[in-house]
Structure formats: C-alpha cells, structure tokens
Write a protein that holds these residues in place. Structure first.
Motif, PDB file in Angstrom:
ATOM      1  N   ASN A 153      -9.077  80.603  50.557  1.00  0.00           N
ATOM      2  CA  ASN A 153      -8.206  79.434  50.628  1.00  0.00           C
ATOM      3  C   ASN A 153      -6.759  79.880  50.830  1.00  0.00           C
ATOM      4  OD1 ASN A 153      -7.609  76.748  50.647  1.00  0.00           O
ATOM      5  ND2 ASN A 153      -7.672  76.490  48.441  1.00  0.00           N
ATOM      6  N   LYS A 154      -6.474  80.421  52.015  1.00  0.00           N
ATOM      7  CA  LYS A 154      -5.131  80.923  52.321  1.00  0.00           C
ATOM      8  C   LYS A 154      -4.365  80.037  53.286  1.00  0.00           C
ATOM      9  CE  LYS A 154      -5.947  85.853  51.474  1.00  0.00           C
ATOM     10  NZ  LYS A 154      -5.853  87.215  52.045  1.00  0.00           N
ATOM     11  N   ALA A 155      -5.059  79.132  53.954  1.00  0.00           N
ATOM     12  CA  ALA A 155      -4.404  78.265  54.926  1.00  0.00           C
ATOM     13  C   ALA A 155      -4.771  76.816  54.656  1.00  0.00           C
ATOM     14  CB  ALA A 155      -4.810  78.658  56.350  1.00  0.00           C
ATOM     15  N   ASN A 156      -3.836  75.931  54.905  1.00  0.00           N
ATOM     16  CA  ASN A 156      -4.081  74.499  54.806  1.00  0.00           C
ATOM     17  C   ASN A 156      -4.534  73.987  56.173  1.00  0.00           C
ATOM     18  OD1 ASN A 156      -3.094  74.406  52.092  1.00  0.00           O
ATOM     19  ND2 ASN A 156      -1.004  74.486  52.909  1.00  0.00           N
ATOM     20  N   VAL A 157      -5.661  73.311  56.201  1.00  0.00           N
ATOM     21  CA  VAL A 157      -6.236  72.848  57.463  1.00  0.00           C
ATOM     22  C   VAL A 157      -6.319  71.331  57.433  1.00  0.00           C
ATOM     23  CG1 VAL A 157      -8.155  73.060  59.073  1.00  0.00           C
ATOM     24  CG2 VAL A 157      -7.603  74.976  57.554  1.00  0.00           C
ATOM     25  N   GLY A 158      -5.481  70.695  58.238  1.00  0.00           N
ATOM     26  CA  GLY A 158      -5.520  69.240  58.347  1.00  0.00           C
ATOM     27  C   GLY A 158      -6.447  68.817  59.470  1.00  0.00           C
ATOM     28  N   VAL A 159      -7.297  67.822  59.202  1.00  0.00           N
ATOM     29  CA  VAL A 159      -8.269  67.348  60.191  1.00  0.00           C
ATOM     30  C   VAL A 159      -8.136  65.835  60.318  1.00  0.00           C
ATOM     31  CG1 VAL A 159     -10.712  67.207  60.814  1.00  0.00           C
ATOM     32  CG2 VAL A 159      -9.858  69.220  59.601  1.00  0.00           C
ATOM     33  N   ALA A 160      -7.909  65.367  61.539  1.00  0.00           N
ATOM     34  CA  ALA A 160      -7.832  63.927  61.804  1.00  0.00           C
ATOM     35  C   ALA A 160      -8.805  63.579  62.927  1.00  0.00           C
ATOM     36  CB  ALA A 160      -6.402  63.538  62.202  1.00  0.00           C
ATOM     37  N   ILE A 161      -9.581  62.516  62.731  1.00  0.00           N
ATOM     38  CA  ILE A 161     -10.575  62.093  63.718  1.00  0.00           C
ATOM     39  C   ILE A 161     -10.002  60.915  64.503  1.00  0.00           C
ATOM     40  CG2 ILE A 161     -12.973  61.485  64.104  1.00  0.00           C
ATOM     41  CD1 ILE A 161     -12.480  64.162  62.622  1.00  0.00           C
ATOM     42  N   LYS A 162      -9.986  61.085  65.832  1.00  0.00           N
ATOM     43  CA  LYS A 162      -9.409  60.083  66.725  1.00  0.00           C
ATOM     44  C   LYS A 162     -10.463  59.624  67.735  1.00  0.00           C
ATOM     45  CE  LYS A 162      -5.155  60.879  65.163  1.00  0.00           C
ATOM     46  NZ  LYS A 162      -4.284  59.867  64.521  1.00  0.00           N
ATOM     47  N   ARG A 163     -10.235  58.462  68.304  1.00  0.00           N
ATOM     48  CA  ARG A 163     -11.040  58.042  69.448  1.00  0.00           C
ATOM     49  C   ARG A 163     -10.683  58.916  70.643  1.00  0.00           C
ATOM     50  NH1 ARG A 163     -11.229  51.614  70.218  1.00  0.00           N
ATOM     51  NH2 ARG A 163     -12.760  52.290  71.757  1.00  0.00           N
ATOM     52  N   SER A 164     -11.611  59.065  71.556  1.00  0.00           N
ATOM     53  CA  SER A 164     -11.382  59.909  72.723  1.00  0.00           C
ATOM     54  C   SER A 164     -10.150  59.443  73.499  1.00  0.00           C
ATOM     55  CB  SER A 164     -12.609  59.882  73.640  1.00  0.00           C
ATOM     56  OG  SER A 164     -12.351  60.568  74.843  1.00  0.00           O
ATOM     57  N   ARG A 165      -9.363  60.406  73.966  1.00  0.00           N
ATOM     58  CA  ARG A 165      -8.186  60.080  74.775  1.00  0.00           C
ATOM     59  C   ARG A 165      -8.539  59.916  76.248  1.00  0.00           C
ATOM     60  NH1 ARG A 165      -6.474  64.001  71.066  1.00  0.00           N
ATOM     61  NH2 ARG A 165      -4.981  63.201  69.539  1.00  0.00           N
ATOM     62  N   ASP A 166      -9.782  60.193  76.580  1.00  0.00           N
ATOM     63  CA  ASP A 166     -10.275  59.993  77.935  1.00  0.00           C
ATOM     64  C   ASP A 166     -10.873  58.588  78.008  1.00  0.00           C
ATOM     65  OD1 ASP A 166     -11.555  59.954  80.376  1.00  0.00           O
ATOM     66  OD2 ASP A 166     -12.301  62.013  80.229  1.00  0.00           O
ATOM     67  N   ARG A 168     -12.673  57.187  80.030  1.00  0.00           N
ATOM     68  CA  ARG A 168     -14.058  57.136  80.510  1.00  0.00           C
ATOM     69  C   ARG A 168     -15.056  57.268  79.371  1.00  0.00           C
ATOM     70  NH1 ARG A 168     -13.444  61.857  84.833  1.00  0.00           N
ATOM     71  NH2 ARG A 168     -12.397  62.673  82.954  1.00  0.00           N
ATOM     72  N   THR A 169     -14.664  57.881  78.276  1.00  0.00           N
ATOM     73  CA  THR A 169     -15.584  58.093  77.143  1.00  0.00           C
ATOM     74  C   THR A 169     -15.012  57.538  75.837  1.00  0.00           C
ATOM     75  OG1 THR A 169     -14.639  60.306  76.795  1.00  0.00           O
ATOM     76  CG2 THR A 169     -16.614  60.152  78.179  1.00  0.00           C
ATOM     77  N   ILE A 170     -14.053  56.629  75.929  1.00  0.00           N
ATOM     78  CA  ILE A 170     -13.382  56.145  74.721  1.00  0.00           C
ATOM     79  C   ILE A 170     -14.338  55.409  73.793  1.00  0.00           C
ATOM     80  CG2 ILE A 170     -12.658  53.937  75.738  1.00  0.00           C
ATOM     81  CD1 ILE A 170     -10.002  54.314  74.180  1.00  0.00           C
ATOM     82  N   GLN A 171     -15.427  54.845  74.342  1.00  0.00           N
ATOM     83  CA  GLN A 171     -16.399  54.129  73.518  1.00  0.00           C
ATOM     84  C   GLN A 171     -17.493  55.051  72.976  1.00  0.00           C
ATOM     85  OE1 GLN A 171     -16.064  50.991  72.650  1.00  0.00           O
ATOM     86  NE2 GLN A 171     -14.347  50.524  74.014  1.00  0.00           N
ATOM     87  N   GLU A 172     -17.547  56.304  73.442  1.00  0.00           N
ATOM     88  CA  GLU A 172     -18.692  57.170  73.147  1.00  0.00           C
ATOM     89  C   GLU A 172     -18.349  58.479  72.451  1.00  0.00           C
ATOM     90  OE1 GLU A 172     -19.672  57.292  77.341  1.00  0.00           O
ATOM     91  OE2 GLU A 172     -21.614  56.360  76.873  1.00  0.00           O
TER      92      GLU A 172
END
Length: 415
Positions: A153-166, A168-172
């Motif tokens: 545990n030496k680094a802080n890892v931030g994770v954010a889940i987003k909808r696709s920026r493409d 063509r696949t924004i719904q999938e």
C-alpha cells in the motif's frame, strides 16, 4: 560448430524461461476450487502483503491422494521473474497439503482439501508482485494452477467509472479513469517504470493492460482515455440457488433423483434485444452453501445442473458456453452446450456443488475470441466491479512490485 550449438542451447533456455505462464485447468475429478483472501466474495485473491491466502478444492475420485503445492513469482507480464525462491518466500514450499476431510452424508463421495498460507512451512511471502500456486500429485504431475497477486500500500489509486466517450458505444461500454499518486515514493520515468492492469469482475480473460499515463500533475499520474480503457458492459449475471437439493429453489424448475440429484433450471432466453433490467448479482462469483449443514465444505452434495437456452442454431464454427467463476471463466468441453434441434434450444449439464451460483452464456467465435454480449447484451447501466493494479519497477530493479490497488463500481457511473 561448438559455439553455434552453445548459442542455440542458450537461446532455447532463454526463450523457455521468458515464456508467458497461463493457468492450467484442473482435470474432471477436481471440482469446486475456491481461492480467496480477505475478501470472501472474490475468487481472485489480491492480497495486501502479510495477509493470508486460502485454497480449497474437492477430489471426486475417492482415492485420498496426496497433493503438493509450489509457489512461483512472476513479472508484470506473467513471465517468470529472475528471483530465487529465498528472495520472495520465507520457508519451504513443495510441501504436502496436510488438511483434508472426506465428505459426510453425501451421495457423491469426495475428499475436501484445504491450504492456508502463511502456515508452519511457508511462513510468509516477502515481496509484492504476481504469484502462481501450482498443485502437483504424487507423480509430480501438474494437476492445476491458479494466479494471485500481492500488493504493497504505497500508492493511492483513484478509480472512476464513466460512460464511454465514444458515441458509437456510449450505450454499451464503460470506461475506467485512473489517477495514481504517492506521498512515500516518487515515480521515476513513469511511462517506462509504471504499468497498470484493469480487471473487470475478477476475470483475467478480459483485462486491459499496457496503458501509459496520459499526463502528470506533480507526482500524480492521470489516465483518461477515450477508448483504450473501455470495457464492454455486459449484463447482470443469471443465477440460481440449490442449497436444498430435494426441493425446487430459486431459478430451478424441477428436480430428479437418479445416481445423483439432477436440478433442471428454467430455460433462459436471449437478452441482448430486451431492455436492461436491474437484477442484483455477485458479479460472476459463487458460494458453496447447504441447508442444515454445519460444514458445507464436506456436507454439501454434488448435483447435475441442467442449463438450457432457447436460441436458434449458431453459425458454423461458433460455440455456445456456460460462463462464470465456478470454473475460473474457463472455456472447454465441460461448458460447451449442445444444440437440441427437436426443442430448438442449447443444453448442457454440469456437475456442481450445492450453493449460490452466477453464470451467463457466451459465444466463442471460430478464432477463439469470446463474445460475452452476443446472448446477454451490453448495457452501460450494468453493475460491474473493477480493480486496478499498479506495478512499478525502478530503474535497475530486478522485479515488478505492485505498489497500489484501486477499486471502483459502475453503480455510481457518470458521464
């Protein structure tokens, strides 16, 4: 001539040593491998350095055979590391698994084996990184192997889940944004020394790796890719529970008793052309449980589970498989479904231990690629779990450390 022969020999040795290691699936008589750390719902152990590891499996041949375990260390890309055993392990492996019990009051006879690390012989794992545990039999034959990871545990890892920026696949699709920072270490030349692996639902078959930081802010590394860090969203897993094999439980249409109990699931249908429906699951995992059993490890029985999917026959070369963590997301003959032309559906029976199981149906293309959304569909609303591992090898270092672990869930997905 002698020099040429020596060169070829050394080249072959080097090539063999640097070969990427893959997990070996168990034979038919080895069932219900549970491999856990401090997170009981996960079947992919990702341990903090110093935490314990638990392996459990059943042998259905009834021979009470002896099994031995070996632990090996690997680089980020799963090639063997150059470290000797004493550099990453305190104690001795290649030891017999001492803890085992025979099943009690079950129709299917089996022996249940348990291994915990650390133990008296393997006192601790000294360093972080990729590991693999290999199980051998009395004849020094490899029975199966499983991967696991140990992190610091030496680094802080931030994770954010987003909808696709493409669009063509924004719904999938769902995209994973990462930020990495540390107050105890400085990342030197991060595009060469820092590597990341993104894992969806503990499935190592679909990982995304090799991403480099897009830019840095001070000592913070930022990953905000448009397409490179995007996963197909899939759909919620189907599930059933058969903790009481003598009665129809959730997802089970009817039962039958032959040499063992047979549980017939309701016939499933294609979901890719239907609207998304929220259906809570455990992201492909499973849990062994049995009603009125003090110790399900030896008191839970084995049942032939009958899966069926109402769908027309696939194109030539395509295969339909039952998919889930109950067999470590392995695709083989034991999960391949057979088309029943009379009933116009695919069917498969699989021998499983009593419990709560997640599963889905996937199509395997002729080239071996797995299409997880062909039957279930892909919906951005799907609840998925994501883990991000951060590897670091400083200039001149001899192995890849895992310096941080981040986790995110798409239940809080944003645009």
């Amino acid at each position: 001539m002698n020099f040429k022969t020596l060169f070829i020999f050394l080249f072959c040795i080097t090539s063999a040593f640097s070969q990427v290691q893959t997990e070996v699936a168990p034979p038919d008589y080895i069932k219900t491998i549970t491999f856990k750390g401090n997170t009981p719902e996960s079947q992919l152990p990702i341990l903090k350095l110093g935490e314990y590891l638990k392996l459990e499996f059943d042998a259905l041949n009834g021979d009470e055979e002896d099994y031995y375990y070996v632990i090996e260390h690997f680089n980020y890309d799963w090639t063997p590391s150059v470290l000797s055993k004493v550099e990453y392990l305190e104690g001795f492996d290649n030891q017999r698994i001492l803890s085992y019990e025979n099943s009690f009051n079950t129709l299917q006879i089996y022996s249940n084996y348990k291994l915990t690390i650390p133990n008296q012989r393997v006192r601790r794992l000294k360093i972080s990184g990729n590991y693999m545990i290999k199980i051998y039999n009395d004849y020094d034959e490899l029975v199966f192997s499983r991967k696991f990871m140990v992190y610091e545990n030496k680094a802080n890892v931030g994770v954010a889940i987003k909808r696709s920026r493409d669009v063509r696949t924004i719904q999938e699709k769902q995209s994973v944004d990462i930020s990495i920072s540390s107050t105890s270490m400085r990342f030197t030349n991060p595009k060469q020394t820092v590597k990341t692996v993104i894992i969806q639902n503990n499935n190592l078959n679909t990982t995304i790796s090799g991403l480099k930081p897009m830019y840095t802010i001070g000592n913070e590394l930022i990953y905000k890719y448009d397409t490179e860090s995007s996963f197909w969203s899939g759909n919620e897993f189907l599930w059933f529970e058969n903790k009481d094999i003598r009665a129809s439980n959730t997802g089970i249409q009817f039962i039958d008793l032959k040499e063992l109990y047979h549980n017939y699931l309701y016939t499933n249908v294609i979901r890719h052309n239907q609207p998304y429906t929220y259906n809570p699951d455990i992201n492909g995992n499973f849990l062994v449980t049995a009603i009125d059993a003090e110790n399900p490890s030896i008191e839970a029985d084995y049942v032939w589970m009958h899966f069926s999917l109402l769908v027309g026959e696939l194109s030539k070369g395509q295969e339909l498989h039952v998919y889930g963590n109950f067999n470590n997301y392995t695709i083989d003959e034991s999960t391949k479904m057979i088309f029943n032309a009379e009933d116009y559906k695919y069917e498969k029976q699989i021998l499983l231990k009593q419990g709560f199981y997640n599963y889905k149906y996937v199509v395997v293309e002729p080239d071996g690629t797995i299409d997880e959304g062909a039957i279930s569909g892909n919906f951005y609303q799907t609840e998925n779990n994501y883990k991000v591992l951060v590897y670091y090898r400083d200039l001149g270092a001899r192995y890849d450390k895992i310096v941080g672990l981040g986790e995110g869930n798409s239940v809080n997905i944003t645009n």
